[in-house]
Design a protein around this motif. Structure first.
Motif, PDB file in Angstrom:
ATOM      1  N   THR A  22       0.971  -1.276   0.033  1.00 21.26           N
ATOM      2  CA  THR A  22      -0.217   0.023   0.145  1.00 21.26           C
ATOM      3  C   THR A  22       0.880   1.334  -0.022  1.00 21.26           C
ATOM      4  N   GLY A  23       0.491   2.071  -0.680  1.00 18.60           N
ATOM      5  CA  GLY A  23       1.195   3.475  -0.936  1.00 18.60           C
ATOM      6  C   GLY A  23       2.392   3.518  -2.232  1.00 18.60           C
ATOM      7  N   ASP A  24       2.464   2.236  -2.600  1.00 16.79           N
ATOM      8  CA  ASP A  24       3.233   2.054  -3.710  1.00 16.79           C
ATOM      9  C   ASP A  24       2.796   2.882  -4.976  1.00 16.79           C
ATOM     10  N   LYS A  25       3.849   3.443  -5.996  1.00 17.95           N
ATOM     11  CA  LYS A  25       3.390   3.826  -7.058  1.00 17.95           C
ATOM     12  C   LYS A  25       3.815   2.447  -8.149  1.00 17.95           C
TER      13      LYS A  25
ATOM     14  N   VAL B  33      -1.241   5.037  -7.980  1.00 17.52           N
ATOM     15  CA  VAL B  33      -0.958   4.704  -6.522  1.00 17.52           C
ATOM     16  C   VAL B  33      -1.845   3.522  -5.784  1.00 17.52           C
TER      17      VAL B  33
ATOM     18  N   VAL C 236      -3.784   2.219  -3.249  1.00 16.12           N
ATOM     19  CA  VAL C 236      -4.384   2.655  -1.837  1.00 16.12           C
ATOM     20  C   VAL C 236      -4.900   1.864  -1.095  1.00 16.12           C
ATOM     21  N   LYS C 237      -5.369   0.780  -1.511  1.00 14.33           N
ATOM     22  CA  LYS C 237      -5.651  -0.570  -0.696  1.00 14.33           C
ATOM     23  C   LYS C 237      -5.325  -1.810  -1.167  1.00 14.33           C
TER      24      LYS C 237
ATOM     25  N   LYS D 195      -1.394  -5.339   4.047  1.00  7.31           N
ATOM     26  CA  LYS D 195      -0.303  -4.190   3.601  1.00  7.31           C
ATOM     27  C   LYS D 195       0.312  -4.287   2.397  1.00  7.31           C
TER      28      LYS D 195
END
Length: 307
Positions: A75-78, A92, A94-95, A104
């Motif tokens: 999560t949070g990765d591009k 991105v 998000v979840k 995660k």
């Protein structure tokens, strides 16, 4: 007056509804993220895309069913969605969700997971793309695919429209389905709008057992375009074709190629053109045009027996 057999019937909706539903199962287990995720964190990402669904959640605008083949997604990765013919979109994460809970991260041992993605609203991508690390090259396994394969593209009512398939959206029952389409052989293709806010879905039914190339019209075909071009669920519109009750003017479906793949699937290409009619007084216009409608290399699941 619309006949009891018209407009694809509730059974057609049932056959594809579980795949069309974008909501995933509720948590039922306490399973955890793979303990090996940290050991593959530095491995370049490659994830196969199984299906893509547009979403109007404020936090994300796409969902994708994926299976990680190497590396890890957190999560949070591009991440980039890339195709063999040069299309690339950056998202991105998000979840991430497995069938039971939010997680995660996901790696190759996680099985199929569901990504909620924030990215370009006009992105058009499907199972012919892969997710890779930002800027990474296209996986070699995609060399023979095109980003438009599997899509339906047309001018609908004068505006460009693109529809994507999803899991179990293309089905060919060569022996027919009991209590559906009078038990006749049925080839069904379903495409969902890829660009919001449009939420329309196009259902196409051909009554045929062999899907040989040629033009299908009249009682051989049934089409339904449902939803709203503005995404207004309270003002959904219906346009369709059902012979003889509510025929679309000059409407025809052409199969240009059909190939059995030998693994329970077939690949089909074709064209759709003509006019859909307003069946139930639920639309603003009396008919809607489909021009230059094309679908190429759509993969269909084939069932030979009678169901």
């Amino acid at each position: 007056m619309i006949s009891k057999q018209s407009y694809l019937l509730p059974l057609f909706v049932l056959l594809v509804s579980t795949a069309a539903c974008q909501n995933k199962p509720n948590p039922t287990s306490g399973s955890t993220t793979s303990s090996k995720a940290s050991t593959v964190a530095q491995t370049p990402l490659k994830a196969a895309i199984k299906a893509v669904y547009p979403d109007k959640d404020p936090a994300f605008n796409f969902q994708a069913d994926v299976k990680v083949e190497s590396g890890v997604i957190k999560t949070g990765d591009k991440i980039d969605a890339v195709s063999a013919d040069g299309k690339r979109f950056t998202f991105v994460v998000v979840k991430i969700r497995n069938p039971f809970e939010d997680i995660k991260s996901a790696d190759k041992e996680s099985g199929t997971v569901y990504l909620m993605l924030s990215g370009p609203k006009d992105a058009v991508f499907n199972s012919n793309f892969s997710f890779v690390s930002p800027g990474a090259p296209v996986p070699a396994s995609q060399a023979n695919t095109k980003s438009t394969d599997g899509l339906f593209m047309a001018q609908i009512d004068g505006a460009a429209w693109t529809g994507n398939g999803f899991a179990n959206s293309h089905l060919f029952y060569k022996g027919g389905v009991k209590q559906f389409n009078d038990g006749k052989p049925s080839l069904m293709l379903t495409f969902k709008a890829v660009n919001g806010p449009d939420n329309r879905q196009l259902n196409v039914l051909l009554t045929t057992a062999d899907a040989k190339p040629g033009i299908y019209s009249g009682e051989q075909i049934e089409l339904l375009l449902s939803g709203s071009p503005l995404g207004d669920e309270k003002n959904s519109e219906l346009y369709g074709h059902k012979y003889p009750d509510s025929q679309g003017r000059n409407l025809k479906v052409e199969i240009s190629s059909y190939r059995e793949n030998g693994n329970g699937t077939a690949t089909i290409s074709g064209k759709i053109s003509g006019f859909l009619s307003r069946p139930l007084g639920m639309a603003k216009k009396s008919e809607l045009s489909i021009e230059n409608g094309v679908f190429n290399n759509v993969v269909v699941t084939v069932y030979n027996g009678k169901y």
